[in-house]
Design a protein around this motif. Structure first.
Motif, PDB file in Angstrom:
ATOM      1  N   GLU A  93       0.834  -1.192   0.000  1.00 24.93           N
ATOM      2  CA  GLU A  93       0.000   0.000   0.000  1.00 24.93           C
ATOM      3  C   GLU A  93       0.867   1.240   0.000  1.00 24.93           C
ATOM      4  N   GLU A  94       0.291   2.343  -0.459  1.00 22.55           N
ATOM      5  CA  GLU A  94       1.059   3.578  -0.645  1.00 22.55           C
ATOM      6  C   GLU A  94       1.726   4.044   0.644  1.00 22.55           C
ATOM      7  N   SER A  95       1.101   3.789   1.799  1.00 24.23           N
ATOM      8  CA  SER A  95       1.649   4.262   3.072  1.00 24.23           C
ATOM      9  C   SER A  95       2.974   3.609   3.426  1.00 24.23           C
ATOM     10  N   LYS A  96       3.289   2.491   2.769  1.00 25.45           N
ATOM     11  CA  LYS A  96       4.526   1.778   3.086  1.00 25.45           C
ATOM     12  C   LYS A  96       5.590   1.928   2.004  1.00 25.45           C
ATOM     13  N   GLN A  97       5.367   2.821   1.084  1.00 26.47           N
ATOM     14  CA  GLN A  97       6.285   2.904  -0.045  1.00 26.47           C
ATOM     15  C   GLN A  97       7.606   3.597   0.281  1.00 26.47           C
ATOM     16  N   ASN A  98       7.783   4.064   1.506  1.00 24.46           N
ATOM     17  CA  ASN A  98       9.072   4.612   1.894  1.00 24.46           C
ATOM     18  C   ASN A  98       9.807   3.686   2.856  1.00 24.46           C
ATOM     19  N   LYS A  99       9.337   2.487   3.004  1.00 27.55           N
ATOM     20  CA  LYS A  99       9.933   1.534   3.921  1.00 27.55           C
ATOM     21  C   LYS A  99      11.071   0.775   3.244  1.00 27.55           C
ATOM     22  N   PRO A 100      12.079   0.400   4.027  1.00 27.67           N
ATOM     23  CA  PRO A 100      13.182  -0.394   3.476  1.00 27.67           C
ATOM     24  C   PRO A 100      12.809  -1.874   3.418  1.00 27.67           C
ATOM     25  N   TYR A 101      13.409  -2.586   2.454  1.00 20.68           N
ATOM     26  CA  TYR A 101      13.088  -3.994   2.259  1.00 20.68           C
ATOM     27  C   TYR A 101      14.344  -4.842   2.153  1.00 20.68           C
ATOM     28  N   LYS A 102      14.155  -6.129   2.419  1.00 19.24           N
ATOM     29  CA  LYS A 102      15.207  -7.125   2.299  1.00 19.24           C
ATOM     30  C   LYS A 102      14.759  -8.184   1.299  1.00 19.24           C
ATOM     31  N   ALA A 103      15.604  -8.452   0.325  1.00 19.15           N
ATOM     32  CA  ALA A 103      15.331  -9.511  -0.645  1.00 19.15           C
ATOM     33  C   ALA A 103      16.350 -10.619  -0.438  1.00 19.15           C
ATOM     34  N   VAL A 104      15.850 -11.859  -0.350  1.00 19.32           N
ATOM     35  CA  VAL A 104      16.721 -13.025  -0.189  1.00 19.32           C
ATOM     36  C   VAL A 104      16.379 -14.040  -1.272  1.00 19.32           C
ATOM     37  N   VAL A 105      17.361 -14.380  -2.100  1.00 20.75           N
ATOM     38  CA  VAL A 105      17.164 -15.299  -3.216  1.00 20.75           C
ATOM     39  C   VAL A 105      18.003 -16.550  -2.988  1.00 20.75           C
ATOM     40  N   THR A 106      17.362 -17.693  -3.052  1.00 19.75           N
ATOM     41  CA  THR A 106      18.080 -18.974  -2.933  1.00 19.75           C
ATOM     42  C   THR A 106      17.862 -19.868  -4.141  1.00 19.75           C
ATOM     43  N   LYS A 107      16.912 -19.493  -5.006  1.00 22.56           N
ATOM     44  CA  LYS A 107      16.700 -20.287  -6.225  1.00 22.56           C
ATOM     45  C   LYS A 107      16.189 -19.383  -7.338  1.00 22.56           C
ATOM     46  N   VAL A 108      16.632 -19.666  -8.544  1.00 21.82           N
ATOM     47  CA  VAL A 108      16.191 -18.930  -9.733  1.00 21.82           C
ATOM     48  C   VAL A 108      15.964 -19.939 -10.844  1.00 21.82           C
ATOM     49  N   TYR A 109      14.750 -19.949 -11.405  1.00 21.96           N
ATOM     50  CA  TYR A 109      14.458 -20.827 -12.541  1.00 21.96           C
ATOM     51  C   TYR A 109      13.319 -20.229 -13.354  1.00 21.96           C
ATOM     52  N   ASP A 110      12.979 -20.868 -14.449  1.00 20.14           N
ATOM     53  CA  ASP A 110      11.942 -20.368 -15.363  1.00 20.14           C
ATOM     54  C   ASP A 110      10.560 -20.608 -14.755  1.00 20.14           C
ATOM     55  N   LYS A 111      10.172 -19.726 -13.869  1.00 16.90           N
ATOM     56  CA  LYS A 111       8.904 -19.868 -13.157  1.00 16.90           C
ATOM     57  C   LYS A 111       7.706 -19.635 -14.073  1.00 16.90           C
ATOM     58  N   THR A 112       7.845 -18.747 -15.048  1.00 19.29           N
ATOM     59  CA  THR A 112       6.724 -18.419 -15.934  1.00 19.29           C
ATOM     60  C   THR A 112       6.565 -19.415 -17.068  1.00 19.29           C
ATOM     61  N   GLY A 113       7.574 -20.266 -17.279  1.00 22.04           N
ATOM     62  CA  GLY A 113       7.489 -21.291 -18.309  1.00 22.04           C
ATOM     63  C   GLY A 113       7.604 -20.794 -19.725  1.00 22.04           C
ATOM     64  N   ASP A 114       8.244 -19.630 -19.915  1.00 25.30           N
ATOM     65  CA  ASP A 114       8.360 -19.067 -21.265  1.00 25.30           C
ATOM     66  C   ASP A 114       9.673 -19.448 -21.941  1.00 25.30           C
ATOM     67  N   GLY A 115      10.449 -20.318 -21.315  1.00 23.25           N
ATOM     68  CA  GLY A 115      11.671 -20.800 -21.957  1.00 23.25           C
ATOM     69  C   GLY A 115      12.924 -20.033 -21.606  1.00 23.25           C
ATOM     70  N   GLY A 116      12.833 -19.001 -20.787  1.00 21.94           N
ATOM     71  CA  GLY A 116      14.010 -18.224 -20.388  1.00 21.94           C
ATOM     72  C   GLY A 116      13.845 -17.722 -18.970  1.00 21.94           C
ATOM     73  N   ILE A 117      14.890 -17.099 -18.461  1.00 24.77           N
ATOM     74  CA  ILE A 117      14.849 -16.536 -17.113  1.00 24.77           C
ATOM     75  C   ILE A 117      15.039 -15.027 -17.198  1.00 24.77           C
ATOM     76  N   ASP A 118      14.088 -14.290 -16.628  1.00 24.61           N
ATOM     77  CA  ASP A 118      14.194 -12.836 -16.590  1.00 24.61           C
ATOM     78  C   ASP A 118      13.644 -12.328 -15.263  1.00 24.61           C
ATOM     79  N   MET A 119      13.522 -11.003 -15.134  1.00 25.79           N
ATOM     80  CA  MET A 119      13.076 -10.421 -13.876  1.00 25.79           C
ATOM     81  C   MET A 119      11.628 -10.776 -13.550  1.00 25.79           C
TER      82      MET A 119
END
Length: 362
Positions: A93-119
């Motif tokens: 929500e807009e009220s939280k758009q100035n909050k800091p965040y933490k991203a943790v990645v342990t796996k990356v694969y073709d989740k969308t099934g389109d044949g490649g890996i992107d954002m």
């Protein structure tokens, strides 16, 4: 008082908002690939959907063989969204758009099934909970308790830290005994806190150096030089004195300079306050000189500890050691880096570990 401190912090933050291009990151990271396997990389100054550092590592996660990727940031980037918006992923929500965040990645694969890996795959992996994206309790500053705890669990830090806090940033990384690859100003070589680290081989320069262009926020004021606005309205700044700093061993660090000049007394001046010759260009370092030589800071891009010893540095005073000389110079209101009474630029004092003494002209 607290309000003034916050204001100063905000002003520093604005000055420090330089966003690195993906191409510059790719050029440098190719030399470190072997260091990343099974490691946790921490980008502790990086919005995961605006930072190209995060983008590089998440899209090369499998190729590099990473164990984990962590990024901490403020959620609302001052750069207009050119990637996928963070809020498209977490539905904040807009009220939280100035909050800091933490991203943790342990796996990356073709989740969308389109044949490649992107954002978009990365976003879906966050949405599904296979990777974690959560709000920080603190402010996301690299010195905060949360970020220091994340630093403890990381192996290598890679980022573009705030230039105005470069000294403190390096200090934190070394205190925590972390490996790193970071961007800084070439002028940092001359800092009293940084030069001793270079001299004692605790840190050194990476591969890339010189001119580098950065995206900057809309509120940056136009400048007469090294500033432009592209066809999409994005503001850019370029800086001609950028360097990569690291403490990871790299091949370049063991490549010795090929020296072709020989020492001739008439061609090399001596400093007034220090027993060393002045060498104006790295290419003019004599191969046969056995004494101390003062060279420009660009020498650090070519420095190999296998070939040279860094003895000290000269500017207005000797930076490391020799307090007797320092006191003498201060009392005389003179410069250590004088030649015939005229001050010259900062010089790094070096000695060749194996000069070709047999080539000295008779």
């Amino acid at each position: 008082m607290a309000g003034n401190k916050s204001l100063r912090s905000a002003e520093k933050a604005k000055i420090d908002e330089f966003y690195t291009q993906l191409s510059d990151i790719e050029k440098e990271m190719r030399y470190y690939r072997k260091h990343f396997k099974d490691k946790t990389v921490f980008c502790n100054c990086d919005d995961p959907f605006e930072s190209n550092f995060f983008k590089y590592f998440v899209l090369n996660f499998n190729r590099l063989g990473l164990k984990k990727l962590i990024a901490t940031c403020y959620a609302s980037s001052p750069i207009a969204n050119t990637q996928l918006s963070l809020f498209d992923v977490i539905g904040t929500e807009e009220s939280k758009q100035n909050k800091p965040y933490k991203a943790v990645v342990t796996k990356v694969y073709d989740k969308t099934g389109d044949g490649g890996i992107d954002m978009f795959d990365v976003a879906e992996l966050f949405k599904s909970g296979e990777n974690s994206l959560s709000e920080l309790k603190g402010d996301g500053d690299f010195r905060s308790k949360e970020c220091l705890e994340l630093l403890d669990e990381s192996d290598i830090v890679v980022t573009n830290p705030p230039f105005s806090l470069f000294r403190e940033y390096i200090s934190v990384l070394l205190e925590k005994q972390k490996h790193f690859i970071i961007i800084g100003s070439q002028n940092a070589i001359t800092y009293q806190e940084i030069f001793p680290l270079l001299m004692n081989n605790r840190i050194w320069l990476g591969y890339g150096n010189g001119d580098m262009s950065f995206r900057v926020p809309d509120y940056f004021e136009p400048r007469e030089t090294r500033f432009w606005i592209d066809e999409d309205g994005q503001k850019w700044r370029s800086m001609g004195n950028i360097a990569w700093f690291t403490n990871l061993d790299i091949k370049k660090r063991h490549e010795e300079l090929i020296l072709v000049k020989r020492y001739c007394q008439d061609e090399y001046s001596k400093f007034d306050n220090y027993d060393a010759i002045n060498v104006n260009k790295v290419g003019d370092i004599p191969c046969d000189y056995t004494g101390v030589m003062g060279v420009p800071i660009t020498f650090m891009y070519k420095y190999s500890p296998d070939q040279f010893e860094i003895v000290n540095a000269l500017n207005r005073y000797v930076l490391v050691g020799n307090e007797e000389l320092n006191e003498k110079i201060r009392n005389n209101h003179s410069h250590a880096c004088n030649i015939n009474g005229k001050a010259t630029y900062f010089r790094i004092l070096i000695r060749n570990k194996h000069p070709e003494v047999n080539l000295i002209a008779k």
